[in-house]
Design an enzyme around this catalytic site. Structure first.
Site, PDB file in Angstrom:
ATOM      1  N   HIS A 112      -5.454  19.120  31.570  1.00  0.00           N
ATOM      2  CA  HIS A 112      -6.332  18.736  30.474  1.00  0.00           C
ATOM      3  C   HIS A 112      -5.872  19.382  29.183  1.00  0.00           C
ATOM      4  O   HIS A 112      -5.873  18.756  28.111  1.00  0.00           O
ATOM      5  CB  HIS A 112      -7.771  19.142  30.792  1.00  0.00           C
ATOM      6  CG  HIS A 112      -8.772  18.683  29.779  1.00  0.00           C
ATOM      7  ND1 HIS A 112      -9.191  19.469  28.740  1.00  0.00           N
ATOM      8  CD2 HIS A 112      -9.438  17.502  29.644  1.00  0.00           C
ATOM      9  CE1 HIS A 112     -10.070  18.803  28.009  1.00  0.00           C
ATOM     10  NE2 HIS A 112     -10.237  17.612  28.534  1.00  0.00           N
ATOM     11  N   HIS A 140      -7.504  12.106  23.016  1.00  0.00           N
ATOM     12  CA  HIS A 140      -8.838  12.193  22.439  1.00  0.00           C
ATOM     13  C   HIS A 140      -8.924  11.407  21.141  1.00  0.00           C
ATOM     14  O   HIS A 140      -7.917  11.081  20.513  1.00  0.00           O
ATOM     15  CB  HIS A 140      -9.210  13.656  22.168  1.00  0.00           C
ATOM     16  CG  HIS A 140      -9.852  14.331  23.342  1.00  0.00           C
ATOM     17  ND1 HIS A 140     -11.165  14.159  23.673  1.00  0.00           N
ATOM     18  CD2 HIS A 140      -9.344  15.169  24.277  1.00  0.00           C
ATOM     19  CE1 HIS A 140     -11.445  14.869  24.754  1.00  0.00           C
ATOM     20  NE2 HIS A 140     -10.352  15.490  25.142  1.00  0.00           N
ATOM     21  N   HIS A 183      -9.436  10.278  31.226  1.00  0.00           N
ATOM     22  CA  HIS A 183     -10.370  11.165  31.919  1.00  0.00           C
ATOM     23  C   HIS A 183     -10.830  10.566  33.246  1.00  0.00           C
ATOM     24  O   HIS A 183     -11.098  11.308  34.202  1.00  0.00           O
ATOM     25  CB  HIS A 183     -11.569  11.471  31.019  1.00  0.00           C
ATOM     26  CG  HIS A 183     -11.268  12.454  29.936  1.00  0.00           C
ATOM     27  ND1 HIS A 183     -10.792  12.071  28.691  1.00  0.00           N
ATOM     28  CD2 HIS A 183     -11.344  13.813  29.909  1.00  0.00           C
ATOM     29  CE1 HIS A 183     -10.602  13.151  27.948  1.00  0.00           C
ATOM     30  NE2 HIS A 183     -10.928  14.220  28.662  1.00  0.00           N
ATOM     31  N   HIS A 206     -20.559  13.701  24.705  1.00  0.00           N
ATOM     32  CA  HIS A 206     -19.372  14.385  25.211  1.00  0.00           C
ATOM     33  C   HIS A 206     -19.062  15.656  24.436  1.00  0.00           C
ATOM     34  O   HIS A 206     -19.100  16.766  24.982  1.00  0.00           O
ATOM     35  CB  HIS A 206     -18.165  13.459  25.187  1.00  0.00           C
ATOM     36  CG  HIS A 206     -16.885  14.153  25.523  1.00  0.00           C
ATOM     37  ND1 HIS A 206     -15.987  14.589  24.554  1.00  0.00           N
ATOM     38  CD2 HIS A 206     -16.357  14.537  26.706  1.00  0.00           C
ATOM     39  CE1 HIS A 206     -14.971  15.179  25.143  1.00  0.00           C
ATOM     40  NE2 HIS A 206     -15.171  15.172  26.443  1.00  0.00           N
ATOM     41  N   HIS A 217     -20.041  19.728  25.454  1.00  0.00           N
ATOM     42  CA  HIS A 217     -18.967  20.710  25.614  1.00  0.00           C
ATOM     43  C   HIS A 217     -19.313  21.981  24.836  1.00  0.00           C
ATOM     44  O   HIS A 217     -19.168  23.103  25.335  1.00  0.00           O
ATOM     45  CB  HIS A 217     -17.645  20.134  25.109  1.00  0.00           C
ATOM     46  CG  HIS A 217     -16.820  19.474  26.165  1.00  0.00           C
ATOM     47  ND1 HIS A 217     -16.048  20.191  27.043  1.00  0.00           N
ATOM     48  CD2 HIS A 217     -16.628  18.176  26.476  1.00  0.00           C
ATOM     49  CE1 HIS A 217     -15.425  19.361  27.862  1.00  0.00           C
ATOM     50  NE2 HIS A 217     -15.761  18.131  27.546  1.00  0.00           N
ATOM     51  N   PHE A 223     -10.929  22.446  23.716  1.00  0.00           N
ATOM     52  CA  PHE A 223     -10.151  21.553  24.567  1.00  0.00           C
ATOM     53  C   PHE A 223      -9.185  22.291  25.492  1.00  0.00           C
ATOM     54  O   PHE A 223      -9.027  21.921  26.653  1.00  0.00           O
ATOM     55  CB  PHE A 223      -9.364  20.555  23.712  1.00  0.00           C
ATOM     56  CG  PHE A 223     -10.211  19.441  23.163  1.00  0.00           C
ATOM     57  CD1 PHE A 223     -11.322  18.985  23.852  1.00  0.00           C
ATOM     58  CD2 PHE A 223      -9.900  18.841  21.955  1.00  0.00           C
ATOM     59  CE1 PHE A 223     -12.107  17.962  23.354  1.00  0.00           C
ATOM     60  CE2 PHE A 223     -10.683  17.819  21.448  1.00  0.00           C
ATOM     61  CZ  PHE A 223     -11.782  17.376  22.140  1.00  0.00           C
ATOM     62  N   HIS A 275     -17.828  15.040  33.081  1.00  0.00           N
ATOM     63  CA  HIS A 275     -16.970  13.871  32.870  1.00  0.00           C
ATOM     64  C   HIS A 275     -17.222  12.776  33.895  1.00  0.00           C
ATOM     65  O   HIS A 275     -16.927  11.603  33.623  1.00  0.00           O
ATOM     66  CB  HIS A 275     -15.501  14.284  32.833  1.00  0.00           C
ATOM     67  CG  HIS A 275     -15.052  14.613  31.447  1.00  0.00           C
ATOM     68  ND1 HIS A 275     -14.686  13.643  30.545  1.00  0.00           N
ATOM     69  CD2 HIS A 275     -14.954  15.801  30.804  1.00  0.00           C
ATOM     70  CE1 HIS A 275     -14.370  14.211  29.396  1.00  0.00           C
ATOM     71  NE2 HIS A 275     -14.537  15.522  29.528  1.00  0.00           N
TER      72      HIS A 275
END
Length: 592
Positions: free
Chosen positions: A173, A193, A202, A324, A328, A345, A358
Site C-alpha cells: 500500500h 489515489h 484497493h 474514506h 483514516h 498513506f 476498505h
C-alpha cells in the site's frame, strides 16, 4: 520549429544511408572471402541485429522529426516497445527510497525487485469453489474472531522476505499510494489515489490479502469482515479490533478505544454532540456521497487520468474524499506527526482495521453499481486494460487487469445483505430557501469582491471562509440525465498535510450547519502521503493542482434555486487546515 525538426530528420537520414552503405560494403567484402558453394546469406542472428539497428535508427529519425525523442523508444528487454494503447502499468524496476522526516528513512520497496520475478496473469477463480461472504465486523462471533486472529498471527510471524507477510502487505500500500513506482514507458510516478484507479486497486489488494489469510489456516471459505460505518449499529469501532493480533498502538484512544460513534466526515475537530445527532449527520452525509452527489461516474469514481506526465489528474470521487479519507484520519493517532498509522498513506495498512475499512469501501462501490443497474461505469480501454501486480496465496506475482475484476461474483466473494438506512436520509434546507436567498443578496449587495469567482493568477488562501456569487451558465440542463456540477478548481495544497474544507450553497451561516442540511454541497479532504520520495535522475515531479467536482442538480431543486441565474457559494476551511492551501476559482459546468 517545424523546419528545424525536418532539418534534423534529413541530417539523420544521411547518417543512416551512410551507415547502411558502409554495412553493405563490409558485407560485400566479407562475401568475397567465402568458400565456393557456401551460402552468402546472413545468419539469423545477423538478421536480427540489422533489423533492430534499422528500427532503432528509424525511431531516432521519426522522433527527432516529431520532436518526441525518448530513451524508451530504444528496443530492449528492459524497456519494450510501446503498445498502440498505453495503459497504466507500474515499472517494477523503479521503486524509490523515501524519507518520512529528516534522517528517518521509510523503505517500502520489496527486498528483491519485483521486476526480477516471473509473473502469471490473473485468472477468474473456479466458480465451483466455495463463495466467500464478507460479514459485519461488529457482529462477528467468537469462532470467527478466533479463526481470523489465528490467520493474522501467522501472517504477522512470516519473515519480511515472504510477500505474504503482514508488513509486506502494508508496504505494498505504501508503494502504490505514495508514487514509489514510476509508470511503464514514462518517468512519471504511478499512484492509485485521487482518480479512477482508486477503487479497483484497493479491491484487489484486499482480495489477495483475504485469500492469503485463508490459505494460512487452510480455509478456502475465509472472508474479511467489513466495518459498517454507514449504519447506526456499525458506526462504533468493532470490538474485535481491541484484542489479540487485531490491536494497533497507533490509534487515537479517545476515538477508538472509548466506544464512540465514528465521525465519517471528520475535520480534526472533536466537538461533543449527542450520539443521535452524530448518527443523523452521518446518514445525511452518506446520502450525499452515495446518491445526490454521485449521480455521474466521474463524481463517484474520480477523474479520468491518462498515462504519462501530462495525463495524470487530481480529482477524487465522493467516497474517496470521505468517508474514506476522513475515517483514516479519525482512527490515526493525533500525537503522531502524520497521525500514523491510519492517518497517513505510507503507514495506513499497518493497522488491521484498514482492511475492514476498505472492505466497506469496496461494498460501497458494489452498491453504487447496483443503484445504477450495473451499467458499466467506465468503458475506456485505458482503464479496462490497466494492470497492477500483487502476490497471491502461493507467493506468485500476479498481473491483474482491471477489466477482469469488475464482477465480484466471478471473483468468488460477496457481501452479507444489509439495509442502507441513509437511502432515506435526504437532508432538508436549514432555513426557508426564499428567506435565505433574499438575505444573501441584501447582505452582499455592492460588495464587488463577492462577485469575483476566479481568483487567478495568485489564487485565494483558505485561511478564512470564502463566499462568492457564482453565475450559472445561460443554458439550463438539456435533460434530467445531465448533471449540473459545481467545480472548485486549482486547489493547491502547498505542504504535505491534512486539509479539509466544506462547500455550501445559499447558506446564511455556513459555519453553524453541516451535512444534515441541504445547503451542504460537498467536502474536500487531503490525506498526507507522509514521505518524501527520493527522485531518480530523469524522474518527473507529479504535483498537480486538484479539482473538486460536486453534483448539485438535486440540491438546487431542494433549495428552490434551479431557476436562479446565480448561487452563493461558501468555502469553509476546517480546524485551520487551509492556511497552506489556495484555490484558483469556482465555476459551474454540466456533465452528461
Amino acid at each position: 520549429m517545424e523546419a528545424k525538426r525536418w532539418l534534423r530528420a534529413v541530417l539523420f537520414t544521411i547518417i543512416v544511408v551512410g551507415l547502411f552503405a558502409n554495412l553493405f560494403i563490409k558485407d560485400s567484402n566479407e562475401a568475397q572471402h567465402t568458400h565456393a558453394g557456401e551460402h552468402e546469406e546472413l545468419s539469423d542472428q545477423q538478421h536480427v541485429h540489422i533489423s533492430t539497428t534499422f528500427s532503432w535508427l528509424k525511431n531516432i529519425v521519426l522522433n527527432l522529426a516529431l520532436g518526441d525523442w525518448q530513451s524508451n523508444n530504444i528496443p530492449s528487454s528492459e524497456q519494450p516497445e510501446k503498445p498502440h494503447i498505453v495503459t497504466f502499468t507500474p515499472n517494477l524496476s523503479t521503486c524509490h527510497k523515501s524519507f518520512a522526516k529528516p534522517g528517518f528513512q521509510v523503505y517500502c520497496c520489496p527486498p528483491k525487485p519485483e521486476s526480477e520475478e516471473s509473473f502469471i496473469d490473473f485468472k477468474i477463480p473456479d466458480l465451483s469453489s466455495p463463495r466467500r461472504i464478507r460479514r459485519r465486523a461488529h457482529l462477528a462471533d467468537k469462532d470467527y474472531i478466533a479463526k481470523y486472529n489465528k490467520a493474522l498471527t501467522i501472517m504477522k510471524s512470516l519473515p519480511y522476505e515472504d510477500p505474504r507477510s503482514f508488513r509486506r502487505q502494508a508496504d505494498m500500500h505504501c508503494i502504490y499510494c505514495t508514487g514509489a513506482y514510476n509508470q511503464q514507458y514514462s518517468n512519471a510516478s504511478f499512484s492509485i489515489h485521487r482518480q479512477w484507479l482508486f477503487f479497483p486497486w484497493h479491491r484487489m489488494m484486499i482480495y489477495f490479502h483475504e485469500r492469503i489469510l485463508g490459505s494460512l489456516i487452510g480455509d478456502d471459505t475465509f472472508a474479511l469482515p467489513f466495518w459498517q460505518w454507514d449504519a447506526p449499529e456499525g458506526m462504533v469501532t468493532p470490538a474485535m479490533y481491541m484484542d489479540g493480533a487485531f490491536t494497533d498502538t497507533e490509534r487515537e484512544e479517545t476515538h477508538v478505544h472509548i466506544p464512540r460513534i465514528a465521525d465519517i466526515n471528520y475535520d480534526y475537530n472533536d466537538t461533543e454532540i449527542e450520539p443521535e445527532q452524530r448518527i443523523k449527520k452521518n446518514l445525511a452525509f452518506m446520502y450525499h456521497q452515495m446518491v445526490s452527489g454521485a449521480k455521474k461516474v466521474e463524481l463517484f469514481m474520480g477523474c479520468q487520468s491518462k498515462p504519462g506526465k501530462d495525463g495524470v489528474c487530481d480529482g477524487p470521487g465522493t467516497i474517496e474524499l470521505a468517508p474514506h479519507n476522513a475515517l483514516h484520519t479519525w482512527v490515526g493517532k493525533a500525537l503522531n506527526r502524520y497521525r500514523e498509522n491510519m492517518g497517513v498513506f505510507y503507514a495506513a495498512a499497518r493497522d488491521p482495521i484498514f482492511y475492514a475499512h476498505h472492505s466497506n469501501i469496496d461494498r460501497m462501490w458494489e452498491y453504487w453499481k447496483e443503484l445504477r443497474g450495473y451499467e458499466p461505469e467506465i468503458v475506456d480501454p485505458v482503464w479496462l486494460n490497466s494492470h497492477f501486480f500483487f502476490h497471491n496465496e502461493n507467493s506468485q506475482l500476479v498481473r491483474v487487469r482491471i477489466g477482469d475484476i469488475l464482477n465480484i461474483t466471478k471473483l468468488g466473494y460477496g457481501y452479507e445483505k444489509v439495509d442502507y438506512p441513509w437511502l432515506n436520509a435526504r437532508p432538508k434546507p436549514s432555513i426557508d430557501p426564499k428567506i435565505a436567498r433574499c438575505t444573501l443578496n441584501t447582505r452582499n449587495n455592492g460588495i464587488l469582491g463577492a462577485h469575483l469567482n476566479d481568483f487567478r493568477p495568485e489564487g485565494r488562501t483558505l485561511d478564512t471562509n470564502i463566499e462568492v456569487k457564482v453565475h450559472r451558465p445561460k443554458r439550463q440542463r438539456r435533460s434530467e440525465e445531465e448533471e449540473e456540477v459545481l467545480v472548485v478548481y486549482g486547489i493547491d495544497v502547498k505542504i504535505d498535510m491534512f486539509v479539509k474544507f466544506d462547500v455550501y450553497i445559499n447558506a446564511i451561516d455556513a459555519t453553524s450547519i453541516g451535512p444534515e442540511s441541504r445547503e451542504f454541497a460537498g467536502t474536500y479532504v487531503n490525506v498526507p502521503r507522509g514521505i518524501t520520495i527520493e527522485m531518480n535522475e530523469g524522474d518527473e515531479k507529479m504535483k498537480k493542482k486538484s479539482n473538486l467536482k460536486m453534483g448539485i442538480s438535486e440540491l438546487l431543486q431542494d433549495l428552490e434555486a434551479n431557476e436562479d441565474d446565480s448561487i452563493w457559494v461558501t468555502l469553509v476551511p476546517r480546524s485551520g487546515t487551509g492556511v497552506n492551501t489556495t484555490v484558483d476559482g469556482i465555476r459551474i459546468e454540466y456533465m452528461d
